[in-house]
Motif scaffolding. Structure first.
Motif, PDB file in Angstrom:
ATOM      1  N   SER A   1      39.872 -37.660  -0.989  1.00 48.80           N
ATOM      2  CA  SER A   1      38.703 -38.522  -1.089  1.00 48.80           C
ATOM      3  C   SER A   1      38.125 -38.491  -2.506  1.00 48.80           C
ATOM      4  O   SER A   1      37.609 -39.512  -2.983  1.00 48.80           O
ATOM      5  N   ALA A   2      38.250 -37.365  -3.209  1.00 51.99           N
ATOM      6  CA  ALA A   2      37.767 -37.313  -4.600  1.00 51.99           C
ATOM      7  C   ALA A   2      38.570 -38.286  -5.474  1.00 51.99           C
ATOM      8  O   ALA A   2      38.009 -39.015  -6.298  1.00 51.99           O
ATOM      9  N   VAL A   3      39.891 -38.317  -5.274  1.00 54.78           N
ATOM     10  CA  VAL A   3      40.735 -39.221  -6.070  1.00 54.78           C
ATOM     11  C   VAL A   3      40.438 -40.683  -5.698  1.00 54.78           C
ATOM     12  O   VAL A   3      40.362 -41.546  -6.580  1.00 54.78           O
ATOM     13  N   SER A   4      40.237 -40.935  -4.436  1.00 57.71           N
ATOM     14  CA  SER A   4      39.918 -42.291  -4.000  1.00 57.71           C
ATOM     15  C   SER A   4      38.597 -42.761  -4.644  1.00 57.71           C
ATOM     16  O   SER A   4      38.478 -43.921  -5.080  1.00 57.71           O
ATOM     17  N   ASP A   5      37.617 -41.865  -4.755  1.00 65.35           N
ATOM     18  CA  ASP A   5      36.351 -42.198  -5.428  1.00 65.35           C
ATOM     19  C   ASP A   5      36.583 -42.522  -6.901  1.00 65.35           C
ATOM     20  O   ASP A   5      35.961 -43.433  -7.450  1.00 65.35           O
ATOM     21  N   LEU A   6      37.471 -41.768  -7.542  1.00 65.41           N
ATOM     22  CA  LEU A   6      37.755 -42.012  -8.965  1.00 65.41           C
ATOM     23  C   LEU A   6      38.421 -43.376  -9.160  1.00 65.41           C
ATOM     24  O   LEU A   6      38.096 -44.110 -10.091  1.00 65.41           O
ATOM     25  N   PHE A   7      39.350 -43.736  -8.262  1.00 67.97           N
ATOM     26  CA  PHE A   7      39.983 -45.056  -8.343  1.00 67.97           C
ATOM     27  C   PHE A   7      38.935 -46.160  -8.145  1.00 67.97           C
ATOM     28  O   PHE A   7      38.977 -47.188  -8.827  1.00 67.97           O
ATOM     29  N   ALA A   8      38.007 -45.942  -7.212  1.00 69.02           N
ATOM     30  CA  ALA A   8      36.959 -46.940  -6.967  1.00 69.02           C
ATOM     31  C   ALA A   8      36.090 -47.102  -8.214  1.00 69.02           C
ATOM     32  O   ALA A   8      35.685 -48.211  -8.571  1.00 69.02           O
ATOM     33  N   GLU A   9      35.826 -45.986  -8.887  1.00 73.74           N
ATOM     34  CA  GLU A   9      35.028 -46.036 -10.107  1.00 73.74           C
ATOM     35  C   GLU A   9      35.780 -46.803 -11.201  1.00 73.74           C
ATOM     36  O   GLU A   9      35.185 -47.567 -11.959  1.00 73.74           O
ATOM     37  N   TYR A  10      37.088 -46.593 -11.269  1.00 72.00           N
ATOM     38  CA  TYR A  10      37.911 -47.310 -12.255  1.00 72.00           C
ATOM     39  C   TYR A  10      37.793 -48.821 -12.056  1.00 72.00           C
ATOM     40  O   TYR A  10      37.650 -49.571 -13.012  1.00 72.00           O
ATOM     41  N   GLU A  11      37.873 -49.235 -10.799  1.00 78.25           N
ATOM     42  CA  GLU A  11      37.792 -50.672 -10.473  1.00 78.25           C
ATOM     43  C   GLU A  11      36.519 -51.318 -11.021  1.00 78.25           C
ATOM     44  O   GLU A  11      36.512 -52.486 -11.374  1.00 78.25           O
ATOM     45  N   LYS A  12      35.460 -50.512 -11.065  1.00 75.38           N
ATOM     46  CA  LYS A  12      34.150 -51.065 -11.441  1.00 75.38           C
ATOM     47  C   LYS A  12      33.914 -51.068 -12.944  1.00 75.38           C
ATOM     48  O   LYS A  12      32.991 -51.729 -13.421  1.00 75.38           O
ATOM     49  N   THR A  13      34.704 -50.307 -13.705  1.00 74.20           N
ATOM     50  CA  THR A  13      34.380 -50.160 -15.121  1.00 74.20           C
ATOM     51  C   THR A  13      35.099 -51.181 -16.007  1.00 74.20           C
ATOM     52  O   THR A  13      36.216 -51.591 -15.714  1.00 74.20           O
ATOM     53  N   ARG A  14      34.405 -51.600 -17.058  1.00 70.75           N
ATOM     54  CA  ARG A  14      34.992 -52.513 -18.049  1.00 70.75           C
ATOM     55  C   ARG A  14      35.240 -51.779 -19.370  1.00 70.75           C
ATOM     56  O   ARG A  14      35.842 -52.315 -20.274  1.00 70.75           O
ATOM     57  N   SER A  15      34.723 -50.559 -19.471  1.00 70.14           N
ATOM     58  CA  SER A  15      34.801 -49.818 -20.731  1.00 70.14           C
ATOM     59  C   SER A  15      36.141 -49.099 -20.874  1.00 70.14           C
ATOM     60  O   SER A  15      36.537 -48.312 -20.009  1.00 70.14           O
ATOM     61  N   ASN A  16      36.848 -49.378 -21.977  1.00 69.39           N
ATOM     62  CA  ASN A  16      38.149 -48.735 -22.186  1.00 69.39           C
ATOM     63  C   ASN A  16      38.068 -47.210 -22.321  1.00 69.39           C
ATOM     64  O   ASN A  16      38.895 -46.509 -21.736  1.00 69.39           O
ATOM     65  N   PRO A  17      37.083 -46.675 -23.069  1.00 68.13           N
ATOM     66  CA  PRO A  17      36.989 -45.205 -23.136  1.00 68.13           C
ATOM     67  C   PRO A  17      36.759 -44.581 -21.752  1.00 68.13           C
ATOM     68  O   PRO A  17      37.317 -43.529 -21.430  1.00 68.13           O
ATOM     69  N   LYS A  18      35.951 -45.266 -20.942  1.00 68.10           N
ATOM     70  CA  LYS A  18      35.686 -44.739 -19.605  1.00 68.10           C
ATOM     71  C   LYS A  18      36.944 -44.844 -18.729  1.00 68.10           C
ATOM     72  O   LYS A  18      37.253 -43.946 -17.955  1.00 68.10           O
ATOM     73  N   LYS A  19      37.663 -45.959 -18.868  1.00 65.17           N
ATOM     74  CA  LYS A  19      38.915 -46.106 -18.116  1.00 65.17           C
ATOM     75  C   LYS A  19      39.869 -44.963 -18.466  1.00 65.17           C
ATOM     76  O   LYS A  19      40.480 -44.350 -17.598  1.00 65.17           O
TER      77      LYS A  19
END
Ligand SMILES: [Fe+2]
Ligand SMILES: [Fe+2]
Length: 161
Positions: A28-46
């Motif tokens: 579930s921690a990894v699934s949360d991280l993937f969900a966060e990736y989907e929402k971000t537009r920032s390359n450093p954050k990606k």
């Protein structure tokens, strides 16, 4: 500003008490991280999220392969679920190798993350709906197994950091 560390596994929470709880918490921690990736537009954050995802998945796969899968294979005399899951790990690792250290450069990078996310989701579903329920019915001591896995996980995370 969102802190990418909030989804890191086991930082604030006490360690799960048995093997299956530990593995599910990782999933579930990894699934949360993937969900966060989907929402971000920032390359450093990606890039930071992908680094975190890849490390979490690598450590998780390693504790499964070293400790959980062999125990399940023996206890269930399994010739199907564990070999299949092990092959799937190889594919996960191939996708990780295509992402580690790579700069987010647009649609191909996003596509690789998406494929990794979908593949992991499929793999996790098989573990949680087929392997874990069968493992639970076995004579395995899940608390002892969980303690060994938690210790190994701590060791591997320290090495990777
Ligand atoms: Fe797995
Ligand atoms: Fe898993």
């Amino acid at each position: 500003m969102t802190d990418t560390k909030t989804a890191a596994p086991d930082k604030a929470k006490p360690a799960p008490k048995d093997a299956i709880a530990l593995l599910k918490a990782d999933h579930s921690a990894v699934s949360d991280l993937f969900a966060e990736y989907e929402k971000t537009r920032s390359n450093p954050k990606k890039k930071a999220l992908v680094a975190e995802i890849c490390m979490a998945l690598s450590v998780h796969a390693q504790i499964e392969e070293e400790i959980f899968y062999p125990a399940v294979k023996t206890a269930l005399k399994d010739k199907l679920l564990v070999p299949e899951a092990t092959v799937e790990h190889t594919t996960v690792k191939d996708l990780i190798a295509q992402l580690v250290g790579v700069e987010p450069d647009g649609e191909m990078y996003d596509a690789k993350v998406k494929v990794l996310s979908e593949y992991v989701k499929h793999h996790v579903k098989e573990e949680q709906t087929e392997m874990f329920p069968k493992a639970k019915t076995s004579s395995l001591d899940m608390v002892e197994l969980g303690a060994r896995m938690a210790a190994r996980k701590t060791e591997l995370m320290a090495q990777a950091a």
